[in-house]
Scaffold this active site. Structure first.
Site, PDB file in Angstrom:
ATOM      1  N   ASP A 179      39.867  48.938  43.105  1.00 40.73           N
ATOM      2  CA  ASP A 179      40.742  48.476  44.181  1.00 40.73           C
ATOM      3  C   ASP A 179      39.999  48.482  45.523  1.00 40.73           C
ATOM      4  O   ASP A 179      39.075  49.268  45.724  1.00 40.73           O
ATOM      5  CB  ASP A 179      41.951  49.420  44.245  1.00 40.73           C
ATOM      6  CG  ASP A 179      43.164  48.736  44.864  1.00 40.73           C
ATOM      7  OD1 ASP A 179      43.054  47.571  45.277  1.00 40.73           O
ATOM      8  OD2 ASP A 179      44.212  49.394  44.944  1.00 40.73           O
ATOM      9  N   GLY A 180      40.460  47.620  46.430  1.00 41.41           N
ATOM     10  CA  GLY A 180      40.003  47.698  47.808  1.00 41.41           C
ATOM     11  C   GLY A 180      38.953  46.678  48.219  1.00 41.41           C
ATOM     12  O   GLY A 180      38.395  46.780  49.312  1.00 41.41           O
ATOM     13  N   ARG A 217      40.571  55.505  40.426  1.00 39.66           N
ATOM     14  CA  ARG A 217      41.142  54.435  41.250  1.00 39.66           C
ATOM     15  C   ARG A 217      40.579  54.575  42.656  1.00 39.66           C
ATOM     16  O   ARG A 217      40.696  55.628  43.279  1.00 39.66           O
ATOM     17  CB  ARG A 217      42.663  54.463  41.298  1.00 39.66           C
ATOM     18  CG  ARG A 217      43.163  53.253  42.095  1.00 39.66           C
ATOM     19  CD  ARG A 217      44.624  53.025  42.022  1.00 39.66           C
ATOM     20  NE  ARG A 217      44.946  51.700  42.544  1.00 39.66           N
ATOM     21  CZ  ARG A 217      45.812  50.872  42.022  1.00 39.66           C
ATOM     22  NH1 ARG A 217      46.465  51.197  40.942  1.00 39.66           N
ATOM     23  NH2 ARG A 217      46.048  49.702  42.576  1.00 39.66           N
ATOM     24  N   ARG A 230      47.883  55.368  42.410  1.00 39.70           N
ATOM     25  CA  ARG A 230      48.746  54.744  41.393  1.00 39.70           C
ATOM     26  C   ARG A 230      47.888  54.364  40.193  1.00 39.70           C
ATOM     27  O   ARG A 230      46.687  54.163  40.332  1.00 39.70           O
ATOM     28  CB  ARG A 230      49.365  53.443  41.931  1.00 39.70           C
ATOM     29  CG  ARG A 230      50.368  53.603  43.008  1.00 39.70           C
ATOM     30  CD  ARG A 230      50.911  52.264  43.464  1.00 39.70           C
ATOM     31  NE  ARG A 230      49.975  51.561  44.342  1.00 39.70           N
ATOM     32  CZ  ARG A 230      49.444  50.378  44.082  1.00 39.70           C
ATOM     33  NH1 ARG A 230      49.735  49.739  42.974  1.00 39.70           N
ATOM     34  NH2 ARG A 230      48.618  49.815  44.930  1.00 39.70           N
ATOM     35  N   TRP A 240      37.718  46.165  52.054  1.00 36.36           N
ATOM     36  CA  TRP A 240      36.288  46.257  52.356  1.00 36.36           C
ATOM     37  C   TRP A 240      35.861  45.042  53.184  1.00 36.36           C
ATOM     38  O   TRP A 240      35.146  45.167  54.186  1.00 36.36           O
ATOM     39  CB  TRP A 240      35.501  46.315  51.039  1.00 36.36           C
ATOM     40  CG  TRP A 240      34.023  46.437  51.181  1.00 36.36           C
ATOM     41  CD1 TRP A 240      33.278  47.573  51.202  1.00 36.36           C
ATOM     42  CD2 TRP A 240      33.072  45.346  51.303  1.00 36.36           C
ATOM     43  NE1 TRP A 240      31.941  47.278  51.328  1.00 36.36           N
ATOM     44  CE2 TRP A 240      31.789  45.925  51.400  1.00 36.36           C
ATOM     45  CE3 TRP A 240      33.191  43.953  51.342  1.00 36.36           C
ATOM     46  CZ2 TRP A 240      30.628  45.155  51.523  1.00 36.36           C
ATOM     47  CZ3 TRP A 240      32.033  43.187  51.480  1.00 36.36           C
ATOM     48  CH2 TRP A 240      30.779  43.795  51.565  1.00 36.36           C
ATOM     49  N   ARG A 255      48.156  35.503  42.939  1.00 37.17           N
ATOM     50  CA  ARG A 255      47.371  35.473  44.188  1.00 37.17           C
ATOM     51  C   ARG A 255      47.072  34.026  44.578  1.00 37.17           C
ATOM     52  O   ARG A 255      47.175  33.122  43.743  1.00 37.17           O
ATOM     53  CB  ARG A 255      46.073  36.255  43.984  1.00 37.17           C
ATOM     54  CG  ARG A 255      46.348  37.739  43.826  1.00 37.17           C
ATOM     55  CD  ARG A 255      45.083  38.547  43.866  1.00 37.17           C
ATOM     56  NE  ARG A 255      45.407  39.955  43.756  1.00 37.17           N
ATOM     57  CZ  ARG A 255      44.710  40.933  44.323  1.00 37.17           C
ATOM     58  NH1 ARG A 255      43.646  40.664  45.045  1.00 37.17           N
ATOM     59  NH2 ARG A 255      45.075  42.181  44.172  1.00 37.17           N
ATOM     60  N   GLY A 300      39.509  43.636  49.085  1.00 36.71           N
ATOM     61  CA  GLY A 300      40.054  42.930  50.247  1.00 36.71           C
ATOM     62  C   GLY A 300      39.883  43.755  51.517  1.00 36.71           C
ATOM     63  O   GLY A 300      39.480  43.238  52.558  1.00 36.71           O
ATOM     64  N   GLU A 341      49.253  40.331  36.324  1.00 38.75           N
ATOM     65  CA  GLU A 341      49.999  40.155  37.587  1.00 38.75           C
ATOM     66  C   GLU A 341      49.156  39.444  38.660  1.00 38.75           C
ATOM     67  O   GLU A 341      49.691  38.958  39.652  1.00 38.75           O
ATOM     68  CB  GLU A 341      50.432  41.522  38.154  1.00 38.75           C
ATOM     69  CG  GLU A 341      51.541  42.224  37.372  1.00 38.75           C
ATOM     70  CD  GLU A 341      51.055  42.958  36.125  1.00 38.75           C
ATOM     71  OE1 GLU A 341      49.896  43.431  36.131  1.00 38.75           O
ATOM     72  OE2 GLU A 341      51.817  43.036  35.144  1.00 38.75           O
ATOM     73  N   ASN A 342      47.839  39.398  38.466  1.00 44.89           N
ATOM     74  CA  ASN A 342      46.960  38.850  39.511  1.00 44.89           C
ATOM     75  C   ASN A 342      47.014  37.319  39.634  1.00 44.89           C
ATOM     76  O   ASN A 342      46.523  36.762  40.620  1.00 44.89           O
ATOM     77  CB  ASN A 342      45.503  39.259  39.270  1.00 44.89           C
ATOM     78  CG  ASN A 342      45.203  40.695  39.654  1.00 44.89           C
ATOM     79  OD1 ASN A 342      44.280  41.308  39.123  1.00 44.89           O
ATOM     80  ND2 ASN A 342      45.970  41.265  40.568  1.00 44.89           N
ATOM     81  N   HIS A 369      35.422  40.462  46.938  1.00 44.82           N
ATOM     82  CA  HIS A 369      35.361  40.390  45.474  1.00 44.82           C
ATOM     83  C   HIS A 369      33.918  40.179  45.011  1.00 44.82           C
ATOM     84  O   HIS A 369      33.492  40.750  44.005  1.00 44.82           O
ATOM     85  CB  HIS A 369      36.257  39.267  44.959  1.00 44.82           C
ATOM     86  CG  HIS A 369      37.719  39.515  45.208  1.00 44.82           C
ATOM     87  ND1 HIS A 369      38.332  40.711  44.900  1.00 44.82           N
ATOM     88  CD2 HIS A 369      38.687  38.732  45.755  1.00 44.82           C
ATOM     89  CE1 HIS A 369      39.618  40.649  45.228  1.00 44.82           C
ATOM     90  NE2 HIS A 369      39.849  39.463  45.769  1.00 44.82           N
TER      91      HIS A 369
HETATM   92  C1  FPP Z   1      41.316  44.729  43.881  1.00 43.25           C
HETATM   93  O1  FPP Z   1      40.955  44.318  45.151  1.00 43.25           O
HETATM   94  C2  FPP Z   1      40.571  44.187  42.790  1.00 43.25           C
HETATM   95  C3  FPP Z   1      40.904  43.180  41.933  1.00 43.25           C
HETATM   96  C4  FPP Z   1      41.900  42.105  42.183  1.00 43.25           C
HETATM   97  C5  FPP Z   1      40.319  43.108  40.593  1.00 43.25           C
HETATM   98  C6  FPP Z   1      38.908  43.581  40.535  1.00 43.25           C
HETATM   99  C7  FPP Z   1      37.980  42.483  40.865  1.00 43.25           C
HETATM  100  C8  FPP Z   1      36.697  42.693  41.209  1.00 43.25           C
HETATM  101  C9  FPP Z   1      36.065  44.035  41.293  1.00 43.25           C
HETATM  102  C10 FPP Z   1      35.856  41.515  41.535  1.00 43.25           C
HETATM  103  C11 FPP Z   1      35.121  40.977  40.376  1.00 43.25           C
HETATM  104  C12 FPP Z   1      35.214  41.802  39.172  1.00 43.25           C
HETATM  105  C13 FPP Z   1      34.841  41.434  37.962  1.00 43.25           C
HETATM  106  C14 FPP Z   1      35.198  42.296  36.798  1.00 43.25           C
HETATM  107  C15 FPP Z   1      34.116  40.188  37.729  1.00 43.25           C
HETATM  108  P1  FPP Z   1      42.143  43.873  46.098  1.00 43.25           P
HETATM  109  O2  FPP Z   1      42.037  42.412  46.339  1.00 43.25           O
HETATM  110  O3  FPP Z   1      43.447  44.311  45.511  1.00 43.25           O
HETATM  111  O4  FPP Z   1      41.813  44.701  47.390  1.00 43.25           O
HETATM  112  P2  FPP Z   1      42.868  45.130  48.528  1.00 43.25           P
HETATM  113  O5  FPP Z   1      43.854  46.041  47.834  1.00 43.25           O
HETATM  114  O6  FPP Z   1      42.013  45.836  49.529  1.00 43.25           O
HETATM  115  O7  FPP Z   1      43.493  43.880  49.046  1.00 43.25           O
END
Ligand code: FPP
Length: 226
Positions: free
Chosen positions: A17-18, A181, A187, A22, A68, A20, A64-65, A34
């Site tokens: 997570d994180g 996490r 969570r 970062w 986006r 975005g 769920e993704n 990402h």
């Molecule tokens: C959360 O970041 C991460 C994801 C949506 C999935 C994990 C994806 C990656 C690590 C990128 C590529 C990975 C692979 C396996 C190719 P977020 O967008 O929820 O961050 P935020 O909570 O800070 O917005």
């Protein structure tokens, strides 16, 4: 001491997570986060393999993704193609790649053909490796996995822990020892709910692109903490 005594028996599962956040802190678009997340995953895989860890399972994309923004989804999908294309690195580190998620032929499956091909090719091209198993959860949701396993079990006439075990997406996957996490979220989300029974949980404030070898060691320490 509690838990596996050898790292070869250890299974770490990461909720990455994180990305975005970062990117936001650096004034960059979410997609850059990402991209950095995928690059860091490649580094974490290398570190874990070199530590002799047996299993690493990562939450790459959840069921769920898909909601986006389309450009972000496209970008994350392209990063999966990139990750599954890292066959030379995986082979150099003796890493065998696996995938769990909604079967491609199941109603509702949205995985594009190019990602399906990348997944299948990576599995084939790393099948001979005998070191760490890296499992990428893509289009994965634990509740859907458990509904499917329960349905398949019921069709065979019994629903027991053993029958559910044998109908998970990867019946060979051992129980998780520690769930990680990142990014300060405490969570579990919809990740490996069956497989993490009894696991330790390591929450860290670090965002995924900053998750490093020291963090891996801190998570490993939890397994052996009494
Ligand atoms: C959360 O970041 C991460 C994801 C949506 C999935 C994990 C994806 C990656 C690590 C990128 C590529 C990975 C692979 C396996 C190719 P977020 O967008 O929820 O961050 P935020 O909570 O800070 O917005």
């Amino acid at each position: 001491m509690v838990g596996p005594s050898s790292l070869a028996n250890v299974h770490i599962a990461c909720i990455m997570d994180g990305n975005g956040r970062w990117a936001k802190r650096r004034g960059l678009p979410r997609t850059a986060g990402h991209t950095a997340g995928e690059e860091n995953l490649a580094e974490v895989v290398r570190v874990c393999a070199q530590r002799g860890i047996g299993r690493l399972t990562v939450f790459g994309f959840s069921t769920e993704n898909w909601v986006r923004p389309p450009a972000e989804v496209r970008h994350i999908l392209s990063l999966h193609k990139k990750l599954f294309g890292r066959v030379d690195e995986l082979n150099a580190n003796n890493v065998r790649i696996q995938w769990i998620g909604r079967p491609f032929d199941e109603p509702g499956s949205r995985t594009p053909a190019y990602v399906q091909r990348a997944i299948q090719r990576a599995i084939t091209d790393t099948a001979g490796n005998t070191g760490m198993v890296l499992t990428v959860a893509f289009d994965y949701g634990s509740r859907a996995e458990l509904v499917r396993a329960s349905r398949l079990s019921a069709q065979l006439g019994e629903v027991t822990e053993t029958s559910i075990d044998s109908h998970l997406y990867d019946p060979e996957m051992p129980r998780v020892d520690v769930v990680v996490r990142t990014s300060g979220e405490s969570r579990i989300s919809n990740f490996l709910l069956w497989q993490i029974a009894g696991a330790k949980v390591y929450f860290t404030e670090r965002t995924w692109p900053d998750f490093d070898a020291q963090e891996i060691d801190a998570a490993l320490k939890l397994i052996h903490a009494t």
